[in-house]
Enzyme design. Sequence first.
Site, PDB file in Angstrom:
ATOM      1  N   HIS A   1       0.845  -1.197   0.000  1.00  0.00           N
ATOM      2  CA  HIS A   1       0.000   0.000   0.000  1.00  0.00           C
ATOM      3  C   HIS A   1       0.879   1.245   0.000  1.00  0.00           C
ATOM      4  O   HIS A   1       2.065   1.165   0.296  1.00  0.00           O
ATOM      5  CB  HIS A   1      -0.911   0.029   1.249  1.00  0.00           C
ATOM      6  CG  HIS A   1      -0.133   0.180   2.525  1.00  0.00           C
ATOM      7  ND1 HIS A   1       0.513  -0.875   3.138  1.00  0.00           N
ATOM      8  CD2 HIS A   1       0.154   1.270   3.291  1.00  0.00           C
ATOM      9  CE1 HIS A   1       1.138  -0.449   4.219  1.00  0.00           C
ATOM     10  NE2 HIS A   1       0.950   0.863   4.335  1.00  0.00           N
TER      11      HIS A   1
ATOM     12  N   ASP B   1       0.836   5.192   1.776  1.00  0.00           N
ATOM     13  CA  ASP B   1       0.140   5.871   2.869  1.00  0.00           C
ATOM     14  C   ASP B   1      -0.528   7.121   2.320  1.00  0.00           C
ATOM     15  O   ASP B   1       0.004   7.785   1.428  1.00  0.00           O
ATOM     16  CB  ASP B   1       1.134   6.253   3.976  1.00  0.00           C
ATOM     17  CG  ASP B   1       1.726   5.020   4.658  1.00  0.00           C
ATOM     18  OD1 ASP B   1       1.099   3.943   4.600  1.00  0.00           O
ATOM     19  OD2 ASP B   1       2.811   5.141   5.252  1.00  0.00           O
TER      20      ASP B   1
ATOM     21  N   HIS C   1       4.749   0.107  -0.100  1.00  0.00           N
ATOM     22  CA  HIS C   1       5.505  -0.668   0.889  1.00  0.00           C
ATOM     23  C   HIS C   1       4.603  -1.721   1.519  1.00  0.00           C
ATOM     24  O   HIS C   1       3.379  -1.657   1.365  1.00  0.00           O
ATOM     25  CB  HIS C   1       6.126   0.257   1.948  1.00  0.00           C
ATOM     26  CG  HIS C   1       5.126   1.142   2.647  1.00  0.00           C
ATOM     27  ND1 HIS C   1       4.573   2.267   2.067  1.00  0.00           N
ATOM     28  CD2 HIS C   1       4.568   1.068   3.882  1.00  0.00           C
ATOM     29  CE1 HIS C   1       3.735   2.834   2.909  1.00  0.00           C
ATOM     30  NE2 HIS C   1       3.703   2.118   4.025  1.00  0.00           N
TER      31      HIS C   1
ATOM     32  N   ARG D   1       7.278  -9.141  15.559  1.00  0.00           N
ATOM     33  CA  ARG D   1       7.784  -7.815  15.179  1.00  0.00           C
ATOM     34  C   ARG D   1       6.749  -6.756  15.556  1.00  0.00           C
ATOM     35  O   ARG D   1       5.544  -6.986  15.443  1.00  0.00           O
ATOM     36  CB  ARG D   1       8.027  -7.817  13.667  1.00  0.00           C
ATOM     37  CG  ARG D   1       8.382  -6.487  13.089  1.00  0.00           C
ATOM     38  CD  ARG D   1       8.872  -6.604  11.647  1.00  0.00           C
ATOM     39  NE  ARG D   1       9.266  -5.275  11.197  1.00  0.00           N
ATOM     40  CZ  ARG D   1       8.463  -4.443  10.562  1.00  0.00           C
ATOM     41  NH1 ARG D   1       7.232  -4.795  10.267  1.00  0.00           N
ATOM     42  NH2 ARG D   1       8.890  -3.243  10.220  1.00  0.00           N
TER      43      ARG D   1
HETATM   44  C1  LIG Z   1      -4.702   8.729   8.767  1.00  0.00           C
HETATM   45  C2  LIG Z   1      -4.836   7.479   8.363  1.00  0.00           C
HETATM   46  C3  LIG Z   1      -3.948   6.787   7.428  1.00  0.00           C
HETATM   47  C4  LIG Z   1      -4.470   5.370   7.446  1.00  0.00           C
HETATM   48  C5  LIG Z   1      -5.924   5.583   7.618  1.00  0.00           C
HETATM   49  C6  LIG Z   1      -5.930   6.574   8.788  1.00  0.00           C
HETATM   50  O1  LIG Z   1      -7.098   7.243   8.982  1.00  0.00           O
HETATM   51  C7  LIG Z   1      -5.569   5.827  10.081  1.00  0.00           C
HETATM   52  C8  LIG Z   1      -4.919   4.508   9.811  1.00  0.00           C
HETATM   53  C9  LIG Z   1      -3.904   4.597   8.670  1.00  0.00           C
HETATM   54  C10 LIG Z   1      -3.514   3.241   8.163  1.00  0.00           C
HETATM   55  C11 LIG Z   1      -2.358   2.580   8.945  1.00  0.00           C
HETATM   56  C12 LIG Z   1      -2.032   1.213   8.317  1.00  0.00           C
HETATM   57  C13 LIG Z   1      -1.906   1.278   6.791  1.00  0.00           C
HETATM   58  C14 LIG Z   1      -3.098   2.092   6.201  1.00  0.00           C
HETATM   59  C15 LIG Z   1      -3.083   2.029   4.676  1.00  0.00           C
HETATM   60  C16 LIG Z   1      -4.374   1.599   6.845  1.00  0.00           C
HETATM   61  O2  LIG Z   1      -5.081   0.688   6.465  1.00  0.00           O
HETATM   62  O3  LIG Z   1      -4.626   2.332   8.000  1.00  0.00           O
HETATM   63  C17 LIG Z   1      -3.067   3.499   6.753  1.00  0.00           C
HETATM   64  C18 LIG Z   1      -4.112   4.501   6.240  1.00  0.00           C
HETATM   65  C19 LIG Z   1      -3.631   5.275   5.020  1.00  0.00           C
HETATM   66  O4  LIG Z   1      -2.491   5.758   4.993  1.00  0.00           O
HETATM   67  O5  LIG Z   1      -4.415   5.362   4.069  1.00  0.00           O
HETATM   68  O1  LIG Z   2       5.131  -2.462   9.891  1.00  0.00           O
HETATM   69  C1  LIG Z   2       5.673  -1.884   8.971  1.00  0.00           C
HETATM   70  O2  LIG Z   2       6.871  -1.962   8.766  1.00  0.00           O
HETATM   71  C2  LIG Z   2       4.849  -1.069   8.013  1.00  0.00           C
HETATM   72  C3  LIG Z   2       3.670  -0.390   8.668  1.00  0.00           C
HETATM   73  C4  LIG Z   2       2.939   0.479   7.714  1.00  0.00           C
HETATM   74  O3  LIG Z   2       3.204   0.512   6.545  1.00  0.00           O
HETATM   75  C5  LIG Z   2       1.836   1.342   8.211  1.00  0.00           C
HETATM   76  O4  LIG Z   2       1.479   1.257   9.413  1.00  0.00           O
HETATM   77  O5  LIG Z   2       1.322   2.130   7.397  1.00  0.00           O
HETATM   78 FE   LIG Z   3       2.202   2.183   5.512  1.00  0.00          FE
END
Ligand SMILES: C=C1C[C@]23C[C@@]1(O)CC[C@H]2[C@@]12CCC[C@@](C)(C(=O)O1)[C@H]2[C@@H]3C(=O)O
Ligand SMILES: O=C(O)CCC(=O)C(=O)O
Ligand SMILES: [Fe+2]
Length: 355
Positions: free
Chosen positions: A225, A227, A282, A292
């Site tokens: 994905h 961010d 990533h 981890r």
């Molecule tokens: C601010 C944010 C980015 C995120 C969605 C969120 O509202 C809170 C969780 C974030 C996260 C963390 C894990 C990976 C990710 C893709 C997800 O599923 O939740 C990211 C979201 C994002 O960056 O789109």
């Molecule tokens: O655990 C990791 O190394 C990646 C975590 C991550 O990509 C995320 O929280 O958006």
């Molecule tokens: Fe991420």
Amino acid sequence: MSSTLSDVFRSHPIHIPLSNLPDFKALPDSYTWTPKDDLLFSASASDETLPLIDLSDPNVTTLVGHACTTWGAFQITNHGVPSRLLDDIEFLTGSLFRLPVQRKLKAARSENGVSGYGVARIASFFNKKMWSEGFTVIGSPLQDFRKLWPSHHLKYCEIIEDYGEHMQKLAAKLMWLALGSLGVEEKDIKWAGPNSDFQGTQAATQLNHYPICPEPDRAMGLAAHTDSTLMTILYQNNTAGLQVFRDDVGWVTVPPVPGSLVVNVGDLLHILTNGIFPSVLHRARVNHVRSRFSMAYLWGPPSDIMISPLPKLVDPLQPPLYPSLTWKQYLATKATHFNQSLSIIRNYLSSDQIS
Ligand SMILES: C=C1C[C@]23C[C@@]1(O)CC[C@H]2[C@@]12CCC[C@@](C)(C(=O)O1)[C@H]2[C@@H]3C(=O)O
Ligand SMILES: O=C(O)CCC(=O)C(=O)O
Ligand SMILES: [Fe+2]
């Protein structure tokens, strides 16, 4: 009043049943990934290394700019975040995930909520389950932490708050270094505030746990994905698992360097720089020896500020590739289109087409 990140998800609920939470004992079919489940699952791996930048290097602006342009990611040392705080946040994360599952479920994220315990939001885009559990903090963790640790929650709230403050300052510093390398100055970003310190920006702290896995080669910790942030700053414990993808080299593992932090460009910085800094794909792999933990600080602008390619970075030869939109609108697009979001909005050059 400006809306918060939580408002976004109130209008975009996702249904991830709690049966999605793994029992982490064996690898059933529902956790077994093949290239059918993710096109890049078995893409080639490379032993290239991500840039490691010492923030006290006199050449730091050029180094950060180069890493953002070529990789969309880098590791940093001498970042100024006290090692005691990194130990504390790692301790908090370990303590949280070691709680009995019934306790963790007391703070489960609701369907239309954003904070709390659960699987990553992206789980809804895949047929297979991911070998991980997560906890998202947006705003004060007080209510959730009280459910997890009825008598010790205040100590853990202080750690999260302290971590958030240090990360916000570091994110602002990195942002100016990265943009400075492109000739962008403080006066070019009004929403950075009167002191150009990005007060008013919003963030989520995402704690991730990847348990020991009996068959790591066939499992996925967190699927590929990008961010949705401006930048993400990640602390990983001493166990490798994070990989970044580069079209020309494939998957590259980011080895844990004690005391260092990993920084990656997110989709909004990609838009702000008109694609000069690519938001990096990533993922997290798992292993069969050690569990981890990772702690990600996902940093974005105030949610109602319009983000668009910076005028300084566009000209008739490099016209803007993306429309103007708020973080809130981008997150709503991401909630529907996931990894296609950047290319989808690229086709809308008029912001009124984005709801
Ligand atoms: C601010 C944010 C980015 C995120 C969605 C969120 O509202 C809170 C969780 C974030 C996260 C963390 C894990 C990976 C990710 C893709 C997800 O599923 O939740 C990211 C979201 C994002 O960056 O789109
Ligand atoms: O655990 C990791 O190394 C990646 C975590 C991550 O990509 C995320 O929280 O958006
Ligand atoms: Fe991420």
